[in-house]
Write an enzyme that holds these catalytic residues in place. Structure first.
Site, short mmCIF file in Angstrom:
data_model
loop_
_atom_site.label_atom_id
_atom_site.label_comp_id
_atom_site.label_asym_id
_atom_site.label_seq_id
_atom_site.Cartn_x
_atom_site.Cartn_y
_atom_site.Cartn_z
N ASP A 87 6.57 51.89 55.92
CA ASP A 87 5.86 50.68 56.29
C ASP A 87 4.39 50.89 55.89
O ASP A 87 3.98 51.98 55.51
CB ASP A 87 6.01 50.35 57.78
CG ASP A 87 5.78 48.85 58.02
OD1 ASP A 87 5.24 48.18 57.11
OD2 ASP A 87 6.13 48.35 59.09
C1 BGC Z 1 4.84 45.21 58.37
C2 BGC Z 1 6.03 45.12 57.44
C3 BGC Z 1 5.61 44.44 56.17
C4 BGC Z 1 4.47 45.20 55.55
C5 BGC Z 1 4.00 44.63 54.24
C6 BGC Z 1 3.63 45.81 57.68
O1 BGC Z 1 2.50 45.72 58.47
O2 BGC Z 1 5.20 45.97 59.50
O3 BGC Z 1 7.07 44.44 58.07
O4 BGC Z 1 6.69 44.34 55.29
O5 BGC Z 1 3.38 45.21 56.44
O6 BGC Z 1 3.35 43.44 54.39
#
Ligand code: BGC
Length: 757
Positions: free
Chosen positions: A283
């Site tokens: 993530d």
């Molecule tokens: C989120 C993810 C997301 C990623 C990219 C993160 O902060 O938890 O779900 O895909 O950002 O935007």
């Protein structure tokens, strides 16, 4: 041109090969590329950067991304969209030594251009086909603007509405959640990777992110492995089995180990036992965040721990790009770990057809055709109607009739030449962008495509009715200054439609709340309007279950409408007027107080179960509140009435190989044609580990004309009755079971049967 023809020939040859041969073929190609790569280039493939609209322009603070692409230091980018932008960056990738194409990823969560209901709202439809269609449309639109990969579906089970990301999943149930996970993966990936309208799906967030302590985003998770396997992992397993191309790990630590550095989750389970052959992306920054967790000393150690644990691509923490080469040289990360990660990533690039034609997703004509696509809008409109939940539709106090549906409801309209006055009151009545909800894009021309509720009701009600408006209060206001006007407008009208709730940005990532009551003074506004004695219909727009006890008790008609997307207001108006008979059912329990959270229907019985909601005599209960939720999992009404017969079983005992058939008749005993979600639950009475009081094991959505009846048959085998025992073996056990069928987890008929050896 010659190259393009060769590419086309290759695709033709590839698609003519049987699947196994194709796989082998791709594996061979991946290996041949891998052999050419330097260690630095391999690490580059494991590095993902956020796009930056300036990436195609001046140097950014991270250095010149264009140059890094040219040097083969970036394998993927997120948040780069549009045929133009993706083409420009892909062209630069084609100037790198090995010309390995970039992957472009984006959070396409509930639509790209055409916004669909929030995933939690879609889950309320219990319409698996419609949910798959929604993901299909999203993929078609996203792939048309150069996106290869969506960071969806989020398949986190959520039992805690304080958690802001509850809006992004399918609610609290592992069975429903698994079916929806499968549908979304299938929808995104369409006929398979390599088709130009397919995007790679991403099962996230692996794992148990939804169980954050106290509902606070990014918080720790500590749970037994049994609970993990039984409740939180099934939708992930389903996503993997449906062929999700990628997984994303999660921000939380799980039982003391950050998910990003968790070998058990990523290597042993996902890539080991489940044989997942896609790749895992971290993530955002989660590799580096292991330092804050107190699990890694620095980014060097974080890169080592995450890659060794099976995290293949580093989103935005820069730990891999800065340290992996050194870590390999020092023997802290084996070359085999790097090769495995890069193989997985390259394989997806091959499967997407990007090696044959890196620009195959860059087609202006497709982009244009998908931008304002009527069919897509129609699909989102259908989905929006299906996602609405009618929480309550009681007769209006002392008047003896129900307010909804409005159409052909003589009690609600003036007869003859006098025009009916309808008051529209509340802070959301004239909202535009709120309809899109969190995780949606704010395209410049969107406002033209989105109606307010005011406009949508006006279209249906005029001529013949006059609309009156009062805002009453803002969403978060503490001021009651607008109440007098609202009461005045209500008093002049024949009936009142109130639209209250949250702002769209109140529920989403990093939007946890300790207080999930209807915000501001909105419930007081409802009270003030109700005091006029007029028939009142309350519509609640929100991303999460909210608490609104006074409203639930006193207001006769309540619709829960989440955020429904681009055509949300039209869908609400259809339901209000009766052009669509609502059939949504809650995919998550609605608490009466934050103190009940986590609250979920599939809880254990305990040693001292309360006999009912008022039993507080040394039983598992509160002394200041009932145990039951305000609205139960599976609850949702229709304008018609469904009557359930008793259940009959084809046998009282089953053995392995037997089929248990449970039959019952559902009758549409009301005045309207309508659709019902018939739900099947079981309870395993005695187990080697305790079992939930109810577990959803099946459902059918049936359409019945008024007066029509249908025999509904569910089939169960011992396979459906398996669970994880103490040793984490997935078993069924002989013994007695209850079987329930009904229109909500809290309203069922019951029989029993046995599994015998
Ligand atoms: C989120 C993810 C997301 C990623 C990219 C993160 O902060 O938890 O779900 O895909 O950002 O935007």
């Amino acid at each position: 041109m010659k190259k393009k023809i060769q590419g086309l020939l290759l695709i033709a040859v590839l698609s003519a090969l049987p699947a196994a041969a194709q796989r082998k073929n791709i594996d061979q190609k991946v290996d041949s590329v891998l052999k050419l790569m330097t260690l630095e280039e391999k690490v580059g493939q494991m590095n993902q950067y956020n796009g930056d609209w300036a990436a195609t322009g001046p140097i950014t603070k991270d250095g010149d991304k264009q140059n890094q692409i040219r040097q083969g230091k970036i394998g993927s980018m997120l948040n780069v969209t549009g045929v133009d932008h993706t083409r420009t960056l892909q062209e630069i990738a084609m100037q790198s030594r090995l010309k390995i194409p970039l992957l472009f990823g984006q959070d396409v969560i509930h639509g790209y251009r055409t916004i669909f209901p929030l995933p939690l709202g879609e889950a309320a439809s219990w319409d698996i086909e419609a949910i798959e269609r929604s993901a299909r449309v999203a993929a078609t639109e996203a792939s048309a603007v150069g996106i290869h990969w969506t960071f969806a579906p989020m398949v986190d089970i959520a039992r805690d509405p304080r958690w802001g990301r509850v809006m992004e999943g399918a609610g609290e149930d592992p069975y429903l959640g698994s079916l929806i996970a499968t549908a979304r993966v299938k929808g995104f990936q369409g006929k398979g990777l390599g088709n130009v309208d397919a995007v790679m799906a991403c099962g996230k967030h692996f794992a148990a992110y939804g169980a954050a302590v106290a509902g606070r985003d990014y918080n720790s998770v500590d749970m037994s492995l049994r609970q993990l396997h039984e409740v939180y992992l099934p939708p992930f397993k389903a996503a993997a089995e449906a062929g999700a191309a990628t997984f994303m790990n999660s921000f939380n630590d799980l039982n003391g180990i950050p998910a990003t550095g968790n070998k058990y989750l990523q290597r042993d389970l996902l890539k080991g036992q489940w044989k997942f052959n896609g790749f895992v992306v971290s993530d955002w920054g989660s590799v580096g965040e292991m330092i804050n967790h107190g699990y890694s000393k620095d980014n060097y150690e974080a890169a080592m721990q995450a890659s060794n644990a099976g995290s293949d691509m580093d989103m935005e923490s820069r730990s891999y790009i800065q340290h992996l080469v050194k870590l390999v040289k020092e023997g802290k990360v084996k070359m085999a770990v790097i090769d495995d990660a890069v193989r997985r990533i390259l394989k997806k690039k091959f499967e997407m057809g990007l090696f044959d034609d890196p620009f195959r997703y860059c087609n202006e004509q497709r982009e244009k055709a998908q931008w304002n696509n009527e069919a897509n809008l129609q699909a989102s409109y259908d989905m929006a109607k299906k996602s609405i939940v009618l929480l309550k539709n009681d007769p209006v106090n002392n008047l003896g009739f129900r307010a909804l549906p409005l159409k052909e409801n003589p009690a609600m309209w003036m007869q003859g030449n006098t025009s009916t006055k309808i008051a529209l009151i509340g802070p959301l009545v004239k909202s535009v962008k709120d309809h899109l909800g969190f995780w949606s894009y704010d395209w410049k021309d969107d406002t033209a495509r989105i109606k307010t509720l005011w406009d949508a009701v006006k279209l249906k009600a005029e001529p013949g009715a006059e609309l009156l408006y009062a805002k009453g209060s803002g969403i978060m206001d503490t001021s009651r200054a607008g109440f007098a006007e609202a009461v005045n407008v209500a008093s002049q009208s024949n009936f009142v439609i109130m639209y209250v709730g949250e702002e769209r940005v109140f529920t989403g990532e990093a939007k946890s709340k300790s207080n999930i009551h209807l915000p501001g003074v909105q419930e007081e506004l409802i009270k003030a309007v109700m005091a006029t004695g007029k028939p009142v219909i309350v519509i609640i727009g929100a991303g999460r279950p909210l608490i609104f006890n006074w409203t639930a008790e006193h207001v006769p008609a309540i619709l829960y409408t989440w955020w429904l997307g681009t055509r949300g207001a039209d869908a609400i108006a259809d339901v209000l007027f009766g052009d669509y008979n609502p059939s949504g059912k809650l995919p998550i329990s609605f608490p009466r107080a934050e103190g009940q959270i986590p609250i979920y229907y599939n809880h254990y019985n305990t040693g001292r179960p309360a006999a009912n909601d008022s039993d507080m005599n040394y039983v598992s209960a509160y002394i200041d509140l009932r145990n039951s939720p305000q609205y139960a999992f599976g609850h949702g009404l229709s304008y018609t009435k469904f009557a359930y017969s008793d259940i009959t079983l084809n046998k009282k005992t089953i053995r392995p190989g037997d089929k248990l058939e449970a039959k019952m008749t559902v009758t549409n005993a009301g005045k309207y044609d309508g659709e019902e979600v018939v739900q099947l639950y079981i309870r395993d009475r005695v187990g080697s580990v305790v079992r939930p009081v109810k577990e959803l094991k099946g459902f059918q959505k049936v359409w019945l004309k008024k007066g029509e009846r249908k025999v509904i048959t569910f089939t169960l085998t011992v396979e459906d009755l398996r669970f994880y025992n103490e040793q984490l073996q997935y078993v069924y056990e002989p013994g007695e079971f209850n079987l329930y069928i009904g229109g909500s987890s809290a309203d069922v008929k019951e029989v029993s049967f046995q599994i015998v050896k």
